[in-house]
Design a protein around this motif. Structure first.
Motif, PDB file in Angstrom:
ATOM      1  N   GLY A 179       0.819  -1.218   0.000  1.00 38.35           N
ATOM      2  CA  GLY A 179       0.000   0.000   0.000  1.00 38.35           C
ATOM      3  C   GLY A 179       0.846   1.259   0.000  1.00 38.35           C
ATOM      4  N   HIS A 180       2.151   1.098  -0.141  1.00 43.84           N
ATOM      5  CA  HIS A 180       3.068   2.233  -0.163  1.00 43.84           C
ATOM      6  C   HIS A 180       3.423   2.588  -1.595  1.00 43.84           C
ATOM      7  CE1 HIS A 180       4.573   0.960   4.117  1.00 43.84           C
ATOM      8  NE2 HIS A 180       3.293   1.200   4.070  1.00 43.84           N
ATOM      9  N   GLY A 181       2.526   3.284  -2.237  1.00 41.45           N
ATOM     10  CA  GLY A 181       2.748   3.712  -3.615  1.00 41.45           C
ATOM     11  C   GLY A 181       2.241   5.123  -3.775  1.00 41.45           C
ATOM     12  N   CYS A 182       2.048   5.551  -5.013  1.00 38.69           N
ATOM     13  CA  CYS A 182       1.613   6.928  -5.253  1.00 38.69           C
ATOM     14  C   CYS A 182       0.101   7.069  -5.096  1.00 38.69           C
ATOM     15  CB  CYS A 182       2.054   7.371  -6.642  1.00 38.69           C
ATOM     16  SG  CYS A 182       3.833   7.581  -6.751  1.00 38.69           S
ATOM     17  N   PHE A 183      -0.425   6.482  -4.054  1.00 38.93           N
ATOM     18  CA  PHE A 183      -1.840   6.650  -3.733  1.00 38.93           C
ATOM     19  C   PHE A 183      -1.969   7.947  -2.941  1.00 38.93           C
ATOM     20  CE2 PHE A 183      -0.703   2.088  -3.329  1.00 38.93           C
ATOM     21  CZ  PHE A 183      -1.307   1.637  -4.492  1.00 38.93           C
ATOM     22  N   LYS A 184      -2.982   8.755  -3.266  1.00 39.08           N
ATOM     23  CA  LYS A 184      -3.076  10.069  -2.612  1.00 39.08           C
ATOM     24  C   LYS A 184      -3.236   9.946  -1.101  1.00 39.08           C
ATOM     25  CE  LYS A 184      -4.912  13.754  -4.275  1.00 39.08           C
ATOM     26  NZ  LYS A 184      -6.066  14.598  -4.712  1.00 39.08           N
ATOM     27  N   GLU A 185      -3.934   8.927  -0.660  1.00 43.59           N
ATOM     28  CA  GLU A 185      -4.083   8.741   0.793  1.00 43.59           C
ATOM     29  C   GLU A 185      -2.703   8.533   1.432  1.00 43.59           C
ATOM     30  OE1 GLU A 185      -4.215   6.640   4.517  1.00 43.59           O
ATOM     31  OE2 GLU A 185      -3.638   5.644   2.673  1.00 43.59           O
ATOM     32  N   TYR A 186      -1.886   7.758   0.792  1.00 36.10           N
ATOM     33  CA  TYR A 186      -0.528   7.494   1.308  1.00 36.10           C
ATOM     34  C   TYR A 186       0.328   8.757   1.247  1.00 36.10           C
ATOM     35  CZ  TYR A 186       4.034   5.260   1.880  1.00 36.10           C
ATOM     36  OH  TYR A 186       5.277   4.916   2.325  1.00 36.10           O
ATOM     37  N   GLU A 215       0.517  15.633  -0.326  1.00 33.84           N
ATOM     38  CA  GLU A 215      -0.702  15.991  -1.044  1.00 33.84           C
ATOM     39  C   GLU A 215      -1.590  16.785  -0.102  1.00 33.84           C
ATOM     40  OE1 GLU A 215      -1.797  15.482  -4.115  1.00 33.84           O
ATOM     41  OE2 GLU A 215      -0.160  14.176  -4.796  1.00 33.84           O
ATOM     42  N   PRO A 216      -2.297  17.807  -0.630  1.00 33.26           N
ATOM     43  CA  PRO A 216      -3.182  18.586   0.231  1.00 33.26           C
ATOM     44  C   PRO A 216      -4.411  17.803   0.693  1.00 33.26           C
ATOM     45  CG  PRO A 216      -3.286  19.372  -2.046  1.00 33.26           C
ATOM     46  CD  PRO A 216      -2.199  18.347  -1.990  1.00 33.26           C
ATOM     47  N   ASN A 217      -4.816  16.793  -0.035  1.00 30.67           N
ATOM     48  CA  ASN A 217      -5.973  15.988   0.384  1.00 30.67           C
ATOM     49  C   ASN A 217      -5.804  14.555  -0.107  1.00 30.67           C
ATOM     50  OD1 ASN A 217      -7.533  15.373  -2.189  1.00 30.67           O
ATOM     51  ND2 ASN A 217      -7.226  17.578  -2.376  1.00 30.67           N
ATOM     52  N   PRO A 218      -6.554  13.636   0.496  1.00 26.43           N
ATOM     53  CA  PRO A 218      -6.405  12.208   0.134  1.00 26.43           C
ATOM     54  C   PRO A 218      -7.397  11.730  -0.922  1.00 26.43           C
ATOM     55  CG  PRO A 218      -7.706  12.389   2.129  1.00 26.43           C
ATOM     56  CD  PRO A 218      -7.406  13.812   1.690  1.00 26.43           C
ATOM     57  N   TYR A 219      -8.137  12.659  -1.539  1.00 26.47           N
ATOM     58  CA  TYR A 219      -9.261  12.234  -2.376  1.00 26.47           C
ATOM     59  C   TYR A 219      -8.849  11.938  -3.816  1.00 26.47           C
ATOM     60  CZ  TYR A 219     -11.716  14.157   1.598  1.00 26.47           C
ATOM     61  OH  TYR A 219     -12.138  14.418   2.867  1.00 26.47           O
ATOM     62  N   CYS A 220      -9.551  11.006  -4.406  1.00 27.78           N
ATOM     63  CA  CYS A 220      -9.335  10.664  -5.810  1.00 27.78           C
ATOM     64  C   CYS A 220      -9.749  11.844  -6.691  1.00 27.78           C
ATOM     65  CB  CYS A 220     -10.158   9.426  -6.161  1.00 27.78           C
ATOM     66  SG  CYS A 220     -10.049   8.973  -7.900  1.00 27.78           S
ATOM     67  N   ASP A 221      -8.840  12.287  -7.571  1.00 22.30           N
ATOM     68  CA  ASP A 221      -9.156  13.412  -8.457  1.00 22.30           C
ATOM     69  C   ASP A 221     -10.237  13.044  -9.471  1.00 22.30           C
ATOM     70  OD1 ASP A 221      -7.275  15.037  -7.239  1.00 22.30           O
ATOM     71  OD2 ASP A 221      -5.666  14.374  -8.585  1.00 22.30           O
ATOM     72  N   HIS A 222     -10.308  11.788  -9.782  1.00 22.04           N
ATOM     73  CA  HIS A 222     -11.281  11.342 -10.776  1.00 22.04           C
ATOM     74  C   HIS A 222     -12.675  11.228 -10.168  1.00 22.04           C
ATOM     75  CE1 HIS A 222     -12.599   9.355 -14.439  1.00 22.04           C
ATOM     76  NE2 HIS A 222     -13.192   8.441 -13.698  1.00 22.04           N
ATOM     77  N   CYS A 223     -12.769  10.667  -8.978  1.00 25.90           N
ATOM     78  CA  CYS A 223     -14.077  10.376  -8.363  1.00 25.90           C
ATOM     79  C   CYS A 223     -14.578  11.501  -7.459  1.00 25.90           C
ATOM     80  CB  CYS A 223     -14.004   9.083  -7.560  1.00 25.90           C
ATOM     81  SG  CYS A 223     -13.584   7.666  -8.582  1.00 25.90           S
ATOM     82  N   GLY A 224     -13.691  12.373  -6.999  1.00 26.85           N
ATOM     83  CA  GLY A 224     -14.134  13.478  -6.154  1.00 26.85           C
ATOM     84  C   GLY A 224     -13.963  13.204  -4.676  1.00 26.85           C
ATOM     85  N   THR A 225     -14.476  14.150  -3.885  1.00 28.65           N
ATOM     86  CA  THR A 225     -14.165  14.160  -2.462  1.00 28.65           C
ATOM     87  C   THR A 225     -14.792  13.021  -1.673  1.00 28.65           C
ATOM     88  OG1 THR A 225     -15.942  15.743  -2.166  1.00 28.65           O
ATOM     89  CG2 THR A 225     -13.716  16.629  -2.258  1.00 28.65           C
ATOM     90  N   GLY A 226     -15.738  12.308  -2.239  1.00 23.55           N
ATOM     91  CA  GLY A 226     -16.314  11.184  -1.499  1.00 23.55           C
ATOM     92  C   GLY A 226     -15.393   9.980  -1.426  1.00 23.55           C
ATOM     93  N   SER A 227     -14.390   9.941  -2.314  1.00 30.39           N
ATOM     94  CA  SER A 227     -13.587   8.726  -2.425  1.00 30.39           C
ATOM     95  C   SER A 227     -12.140   8.981  -2.056  1.00 30.39           C
ATOM     96  CB  SER A 227     -13.629   8.203  -3.861  1.00 30.39           C
ATOM     97  OG  SER A 227     -14.951   7.963  -4.251  1.00 30.39           O
ATOM     98  N   ILE A 228     -11.695   8.305  -1.036  1.00 26.46           N
ATOM     99  CA  ILE A 228     -10.289   8.357  -0.653  1.00 26.46           C
ATOM    100  C   ILE A 228      -9.503   7.499  -1.645  1.00 26.46           C
ATOM    101  CG2 ILE A 228      -8.623   7.740   1.156  1.00 26.46           C
ATOM    102  CD1 ILE A 228     -10.336   9.549   2.626  1.00 26.46           C
TER     103      ILE A 228
END
Ligand SMILES: [Zn+2]
Length: 136
Positions: free
Chosen positions: A40-47, A54-67
């Motif tokens: 799980g140690h990759g370029c995932f925004k949550e990580y 990163e300023p936030n952990p959210y998926c840029d594609h799916c929006g703020t509901g999705s980490i």
């Protein structure tokens, strides 16, 4: 060593709940991208967010509901559906975090298909991380 939540992260433990078949497998090299997937140690925004990259952990594609964690990127996000579809065609598995590693153990070709999926998605995540840094 006991294979439990004390010695491994919860994500890794979820992917590989039973260490014996994993260690006794006769095929399958764990490459750079599979390591990222399993740890799980990759370029995932949550990580990245955890380390303030990163300023936030959210998926840029799916929006703020999705980490955007490993599970979201690898198994859920529609952005990567083509990598997943390719692996699912070869493996004939509906891949999830809970079955992916047992699927890799079934054959070398299934292992390779899933390793390719992980590589494709993780390279794309790396590219996206780089372009966010250039823009900011
Ligand atoms: Zn997403």
């Amino acid at each position: 060593m006991r294979w439990n939540n004390a010695t491994t992260g919860r994500w890794t433990h979820r992917l590989i709940p039973n260490l014996t078949p994993w260690l006794q497998r006769r095929h399958g090299q764990v490459d750079f991208y599979l390591t990222q997937m399993i740890s799980g140690h990759g370029c995932f925004k949550e990580y990245l967010h955890r380390f303030k990259h990163e300023p936030n952990p959210y998926c840029d594609h799916c929006g703020t509901g999705s980490i955007e964690d490993a599970e979201h990127a690898l198994f859920i996000c529609p952005l990567f559906v083509r990598y997943r579809a390719e692996a699912e065609t070869t493996t004939v598995c509906n891949l999830t975090a809970d079955n992916v590693m047992s699927c890799t153990l079934e054959s070398q070709s299934k292992w390779d298909a899933i390793a390719n999926m992980a590589a494709g998605i993780l390279k794309e995540l790396r590219r996206r991380e780089r372009s966010r840094r250039i823009q900011s």
